[in-house]
Design a protein around this motif. Structure first.
Motif, PDB file in Angstrom:
ATOM      1  N   ILE A  13      -0.090   9.714  -8.116  1.00  0.00           N
ATOM      2  CA  ILE A  13       1.272   9.470  -8.099  1.00  0.00           C
ATOM      3  C   ILE A  13       1.984  10.317  -7.101  1.00  0.00           C
ATOM      4  O   ILE A  13       2.970   9.891  -6.579  1.00  0.00           O
ATOM      5  CB  ILE A  13       2.063   9.652  -9.484  1.00  0.00           C
ATOM      6  CG1 ILE A  13       1.651   8.448 -10.628  1.00  0.00           C
ATOM      7  CG2 ILE A  13       3.648   9.740  -9.549  1.00  0.00           C
ATOM      8  CD1 ILE A  13       1.915   8.460 -12.006  1.00  0.00           C
ATOM      9  N   MET A  14       1.419  11.603  -6.911  1.00  0.00           N
ATOM     10  CA  MET A  14       2.082  12.522  -5.694  1.00  0.00           C
ATOM     11  C   MET A  14       1.518  12.022  -4.491  1.00  0.00           C
ATOM     12  O   MET A  14       1.734  13.033  -3.817  1.00  0.00           O
ATOM     13  CB  MET A  14       1.671  14.001  -6.314  1.00  0.00           C
ATOM     14  CG  MET A  14       2.289  14.396  -7.628  1.00  0.00           C
ATOM     15  SD  MET A  14       4.223  14.027  -7.722  1.00  0.00           S
ATOM     16  CE  MET A  14       4.518  15.693  -6.489  1.00  0.00           C
ATOM     17  N   GLY A  15       0.732  11.240  -4.193  1.00  0.00           N
ATOM     18  CA  GLY A  15      -0.083  10.626  -3.149  1.00  0.00           C
ATOM     19  C   GLY A  15      -1.231  11.430  -2.647  1.00  0.00           C
ATOM     20  O   GLY A  15      -1.343  11.388  -1.436  1.00  0.00           O
ATOM     21  N   ARG A  48       2.259   2.170  -8.097  1.00  0.00           N
ATOM     22  CA  ARG A  48       1.226   2.793  -6.933  1.00  0.00           C
ATOM     23  C   ARG A  48       0.315   1.856  -6.830  1.00  0.00           C
ATOM     24  O   ARG A  48      -1.004   2.065  -7.144  1.00  0.00           O
ATOM     25  CB  ARG A  48       0.864   4.235  -7.753  1.00  0.00           C
ATOM     26  CG  ARG A  48       2.123   5.228  -7.731  1.00  0.00           C
ATOM     27  CD  ARG A  48       2.448   5.431  -6.422  1.00  0.00           C
ATOM     28  NE  ARG A  48       3.443   6.594  -6.343  1.00  0.00           N
ATOM     29  CZ  ARG A  48       3.719   7.130  -5.281  1.00  0.00           C
ATOM     30  NH1 ARG A  48       3.372   6.740  -4.048  1.00  0.00           N
ATOM     31  NH2 ARG A  48       4.489   8.065  -5.150  1.00  0.00           N
ATOM     32  N   VAL A  49       0.587   0.462  -6.574  1.00  0.00           N
ATOM     33  CA  VAL A  49      -0.652  -0.573  -6.639  1.00  0.00           C
ATOM     34  C   VAL A  49      -1.474   0.060  -5.465  1.00  0.00           C
ATOM     35  O   VAL A  49      -2.977  -0.318  -5.601  1.00  0.00           O
ATOM     36  CB  VAL A  49       0.153  -1.945  -6.098  1.00  0.00           C
ATOM     37  CG1 VAL A  49      -0.840  -2.902  -6.136  1.00  0.00           C
ATOM     38  CG2 VAL A  49       0.970  -2.253  -7.521  1.00  0.00           C
ATOM     39  N   ILE A  50      -1.125   0.394  -4.324  1.00  0.00           N
ATOM     40  CA  ILE A  50      -2.153   0.618  -3.171  1.00  0.00           C
ATOM     41  C   ILE A  50      -3.055   1.895  -3.745  1.00  0.00           C
ATOM     42  O   ILE A  50      -4.083   1.710  -3.451  1.00  0.00           O
ATOM     43  CB  ILE A  50      -1.117   1.358  -2.024  1.00  0.00           C
ATOM     44  CG1 ILE A  50      -0.563   0.160  -1.453  1.00  0.00           C
ATOM     45  CG2 ILE A  50      -2.055   1.850  -0.736  1.00  0.00           C
ATOM     46  CD1 ILE A  50       0.554   0.453  -0.276  1.00  0.00           C
ATOM     47  N   LYS A  79      -1.272  -7.863 -12.109  1.00  0.00           N
ATOM     48  CA  LYS A  79      -0.365  -6.861 -12.045  1.00  0.00           C
ATOM     49  C   LYS A  79       0.513  -7.198 -10.804  1.00  0.00           C
ATOM     50  O   LYS A  79       1.877  -6.547 -10.660  1.00  0.00           O
ATOM     51  CB  LYS A  79      -0.560  -5.295 -12.057  1.00  0.00           C
ATOM     52  CG  LYS A  79      -1.144  -5.203 -13.473  1.00  0.00           C
ATOM     53  CD  LYS A  79      -0.249  -4.905 -14.499  1.00  0.00           C
ATOM     54  CE  LYS A  79      -0.796  -4.559 -15.703  1.00  0.00           C
ATOM     55  NZ  LYS A  79       0.213  -4.355 -16.463  1.00  0.00           N
ATOM     56  N   GLY A  80       0.274  -8.032  -9.918  1.00  0.00           N
ATOM     57  CA  GLY A  80       1.125  -8.608  -8.657  1.00  0.00           C
ATOM     58  C   GLY A  80       0.740  -7.506  -7.462  1.00  0.00           C
ATOM     59  O   GLY A  80       1.485  -7.626  -6.783  1.00  0.00           O
ATOM     60  N   GLY A  81      -0.301  -6.772  -7.844  1.00  0.00           N
ATOM     61  CA  GLY A  81      -0.780  -6.028  -6.375  1.00  0.00           C
ATOM     62  C   GLY A  81      -1.253  -6.630  -5.280  1.00  0.00           C
ATOM     63  O   GLY A  81      -2.041  -7.794  -5.640  1.00  0.00           O
TER      64      GLY A  81
END
Length: 129
Positions: A13-15, A48-50, A79-81
């Motif tokens: 989540i923090m990248g 955060r799909v990527i 989920k639409g990613g």
């Protein structure tokens, strides 16, 4: 394992994708399998799909775990990613080589269905609908 999962989730989540994937690979090498389903759901819910896609590719596909990678990729699509077509083609080829042609066909249909939906959305936008 709950703490490890939380750490992985926060890293993604923090990248800090590469660091999170490195930790997952380390866990896999030492016989610990993190709850990837739970992690993917959390990433998709946090938009955060990527990162979820990279998790599938790096942690599963590169370790030649094609069936789990296929399963996770389908979950991301549900989920639409968005997914990388080139990577999906490579996964489909690996599935076929591994004797999982049914899964490769399903993945192919999912990608075709997604492409037609995207095309329809683009036409509607162009028409001003």
């Amino acid at each position: 394992m709950d703490m490890a999962h939380k750490i992985l989730e926060v890293l993604f989540i923090m990248g800090h994708v590469e660091e999170a994937i490195g930790r997952i690979n380390l866990m896999l090498e030492n016989g610990c399998l993190p709850d990837l389903d739970k992690l993917l759901v959390s990433l998709c819910e946090n938009d955060r799909v990527i990162e979820a896609h990279k998790l599938v590719l790096e942690a599963l596909y590169t370790e030649e775990n094609t069936l789990p990678a296929y399963s996770m990729l389908c979950k991301i699509k549900n989920k639409g990613g968005a997914v990388d077509q080139k990577v999906c083609d490579a996964l489909m080829e690996s599935l076929k080589v591994g004797g999982c042609s049914k899964q490769a066909d399903i993945l192919s249909r999912i990608l075709v269905d997604n492409a037609s939906l995207t095309s329809k959305r683009g036409k509607r936008a162009a028409m001003g609908v």
